[in-house]
Structures are given as C-alpha cells and as structure tokens.
Design a protein around this motif. Structure first.
Motif, PDB file in Angstrom:
ATOM      1  N   TRP A  62       2.274  16.540  -0.062  1.00 44.76           N
ATOM      2  CA  TRP A  62       3.302  15.721   0.107  1.00 44.76           C
ATOM      3  C   TRP A  62       3.223  14.306   0.272  1.00 44.76           C
ATOM      4  N   GLU A  63       2.132  14.022   1.314  1.00 43.72           N
ATOM      5  CA  GLU A  63       2.059  12.535   1.798  1.00 43.72           C
ATOM      6  C   GLU A  63       1.218  11.922   0.615  1.00 43.72           C
ATOM      7  N   GLU A  64       1.760  10.452   0.444  1.00 40.69           N
ATOM      8  CA  GLU A  64       1.309   9.618  -0.195  1.00 40.69           C
ATOM      9  C   GLU A  64      -0.334   9.248  -0.013  1.00 40.69           C
ATOM     10  N   GLU A  65      -1.048   8.875  -1.176  1.00 39.49           N
ATOM     11  CA  GLU A  65      -2.497   8.519  -0.748  1.00 39.49           C
ATOM     12  C   GLU A  65      -2.641   7.206  -0.030  1.00 39.49           C
ATOM     13  N   ALA A 101       2.402   5.357  16.055  1.00 40.80           N
ATOM     14  CA  ALA A 101       1.895   4.371  16.466  1.00 40.80           C
ATOM     15  C   ALA A 101       1.461   3.581  15.239  1.00 40.80           C
ATOM     16  N   ASP A 102       0.616   4.351  14.421  1.00 40.37           N
ATOM     17  CA  ASP A 102       0.215   3.460  13.272  1.00 40.37           C
ATOM     18  C   ASP A 102       1.132   2.415  12.651  1.00 40.37           C
ATOM     19  N   ARG A 103       2.467   2.750  12.779  1.00 37.11           N
ATOM     20  CA  ARG A 103       3.231   1.906  12.084  1.00 37.11           C
ATOM     21  C   ARG A 103       3.197   0.664  12.521  1.00 37.11           C
ATOM     22  N   ALA A 104       3.164   0.494  14.090  1.00 34.27           N
ATOM     23  CA  ALA A 104       2.895  -0.879  14.692  1.00 34.27           C
ATOM     24  C   ALA A 104       1.621  -1.071  14.523  1.00 34.27           C
ATOM     25  N   THR A 190       5.566   2.555   6.822  1.00 35.23           N
ATOM     26  CA  THR A 190       6.142   3.500   7.472  1.00 35.23           C
ATOM     27  C   THR A 190       5.292   4.794   7.426  1.00 35.23           C
ATOM     28  N   SER A 191       5.470   5.674   8.101  1.00 35.24           N
ATOM     29  CA  SER A 191       4.748   7.238   7.915  1.00 35.24           C
ATOM     30  C   SER A 191       4.644   7.507   6.700  1.00 35.24           C
ATOM     31  N   SER A 192       3.445   8.132   6.203  1.00 36.56           N
ATOM     32  CA  SER A 192       3.474   8.497   4.617  1.00 36.56           C
ATOM     33  C   SER A 192       4.420   9.722   4.477  1.00 36.56           C
ATOM     34  N   PHE A 193       4.466  10.614   5.291  1.00 33.81           N
ATOM     35  CA  PHE A 193       5.546  11.605   4.845  1.00 33.81           C
ATOM     36  C   PHE A 193       6.868  11.199   4.651  1.00 33.81           C
ATOM     37  N   HIS A 194       7.142   9.764   5.120  1.00 34.36           N
ATOM     38  CA  HIS A 194       8.575   9.423   5.269  1.00 34.36           C
ATOM     39  C   HIS A 194       8.700   8.257   4.300  1.00 34.36           C
ATOM     40  N   MET A 195       7.668   8.082   3.541  1.00 39.73           N
ATOM     41  CA  MET A 195       7.685   6.947   2.643  1.00 39.73           C
ATOM     42  C   MET A 195       8.526   6.980   1.485  1.00 39.73           C
ATOM     43  N   PRO A 213       1.690   3.257   3.274  1.00 43.10           N
ATOM     44  CA  PRO A 213       1.872   4.275   3.983  1.00 43.10           C
ATOM     45  C   PRO A 213       0.744   4.375   5.308  1.00 43.10           C
ATOM     46  N   VAL A 214       1.207   4.991   6.582  1.00 42.81           N
ATOM     47  CA  VAL A 214       0.535   5.033   7.570  1.00 42.81           C
ATOM     48  C   VAL A 214       0.841   6.453   8.182  1.00 42.81           C
ATOM     49  N   ASP A 215       0.112   6.558   9.408  1.00 45.58           N
ATOM     50  CA  ASP A 215       0.603   7.787  10.189  1.00 45.58           C
ATOM     51  C   ASP A 215       0.463   9.031   9.484  1.00 45.58           C
TER      52      ASP A 215
END
Length: 258
Positions: A62-65, A101-104, A190-195, A213-215
């Motif tokens: 699911w998560e983006e690369e 916290a990776d977002r920040a 934002t978080s990869s799962f949420h992108m 994408p992060v986190d």
C-alpha cells in the motif's frame, strides 16, 4: 457529524473488532454447532490479522515508494500535515511526538538542505482536544528551536482532518498573495500510508503538489519463523492503520472531498 460517523465506521470495521464480535457471538450462540463455526471463524480471523508477515507485506504494497532526497528539485514551500504530536499530555515547554515524527523531522531536513525554502504546517487540535495546544504551533516551536527562522514558517492551526488541511492551506496561501497562475508546485509531506488521500484532497483543492512520503510502517521483508508463524500485536496495528485509511478514502469519496 461526518467526522464522528467516519470514526464510528472505522471502529466497526477494524479487524480486531470483527474478530472479537465473531468470537463473542459464537460463544453465546444458542445453536452450538453453528456457534462453534462462528467461534472458529473469529479465531482464524484473529490469527490471520495478527500474522506479522501478511500485515507487513500488505502495508508495503500500500505505501508509496521512498523518494531519494538527492533526486528532488528545489521547492519554494513544503506543506507538512500534522497528526504526529501527543496532545493527550499537556506540556508547554517542549513538543511531544508520537509515531509519525518523520513528517516534522524530514521536513526540517529538507529545509536545512535547501530543498524547500519555506514550511507550511497545517493542523489544529483534532476532534477531541484535551489541552489548548495545536499541533501546528507545537511543530512550529520545534522547528524554531531547531534553527528555522520564524518568518520561514506559515502556520495553519484550525484544520481537524485532511480535507480541511487542503482547504485551509489554500485559504492561507491566498491570504499571503500566492499567485495561483504560476507554475509553482509545493512539496506535500505526510506519512506514506496517508499520502494517497492527502494528495487527492490537495488535488481537489487545486493546489499543485509533488509528494514526499515519510513515516513508513512497512519494513523489509523477512523470511523468518517468528515473522511467518508467531502472532504479533504489531500486525494488528498495521491492519488498523490500513483499514482506517481505506475507510477514510471511501468516506471522503462519498462526501465529495476527493
């Protein structure tokens, strides 16, 4: 009302909720033969969703690369979504981070490397605030302590969800005189799962963005006995994140947000 309905649907559709409902229903079902089958279905459901290998594989799918920082062009502004600080504990002299916290921190890294010249942080107190802090202001304070000049940070501190993140960010950018006829793109962080949902909301709001994408929740695949066979509570957490995001996508489409 929409926000609370979405949260309620998320609760009902969570794998752990489904498994527990099946187990409890099967235990109390009057027809014992059918009850045993329902109980067994609940146990098998719980075993499936507590398998770390399956959950990790699903999350990775699911998560983006991940995008190498060196390959990024330079951007005038990075837009960072909140949802990463601990607002259940009131404190005024520091920022308490949760997972995400990776977002920040990655946004800070991109700023320090010159990949983004300014930072826009968007997010308020969420649906059930327990203290007067807003996430955007807490992260702004963290960035300032880390050496980012306050004039390089735009704060949007009213949004309660991803849809509002996009709408209120556009309003803020319009207020400061952004030229929407320019070809400038923003970097959405934002978080990869949420992108996927975040990108769809910003596209709907006509804010041109590239994504960073992060986190990441997914980990490198391991072909080990514990990974393949041992029940793991972390697997339930991964499925919880996935189901909540999928339900969020569905409800946002139904509401016309994306």
């Amino acid at each position: 009302m929409f926000f609370f309905l979405s949260q309620f649907l998320s609760f009902l559709a969570m794998p752990l909720t489904i498994a527990l409902v099946l187990i409890i229903t099967g235990y109390f079902w009057k027809n014992r033969a059918l009850g045993k089958k329902i109980l067994l279905a609940g146990i098998l459901t719980l075993l499936f969703f507590s398998n770390q290998f399956i959950a990790n594989l699903s999350m990775n799918t699911w998560e983006e690369e991940m995008k190498p920082i060196a390959d990024l062009p330079n951007y005038e502004m990075g837009i960072v979504l909140t949802g990463v600080t601990n607002l259940s504990k009131t404190v005024y002299d520091r920022t308490l981070f949760n997972k995400g916290a990776d977002r920040a921190t990655h946004a800070l890294q991109l700023y320090k490397m010159g990949k983004i010249k300014k930072l826009l942080i968007t997010g308020g107190q969420g649906l059930n605030p327990t203290n007067p802090n807003t996430e955007a202001e807490l992260i702004r304070d963290f960035w300032v302590m880390a050496g980012v000049p306050e004039e390089d940070i735009l704060v949007e501190n009213l949004a309660k969800n991803t849809y509002q993140n996009a709408i209120f960010s556009k309003n803020l950018l319009s207020e400061i005189g952004h030229d929407w006829n320019s070809n400038e793109k923003f970097l959405l962080i934002t978080s990869s799962f949420h992108m996927q949902r975040a990108k769809a909301c910003f596209d709907k709001a006509a804010i041109p963005t590239d994504t960073f994408p992060v986190d990441y929740y997914g980990e490198d695949i391991q072909w080990s006995i514990p990974e393949l066979l041992y029940p793991n509570p972390n697997a339930l957490l991964l499925w919880h994140k996935l189901f909540k995001e999928w339900i969020g996508l569905f409800t946002y489409k139904m509401a016309g947000y994306i």
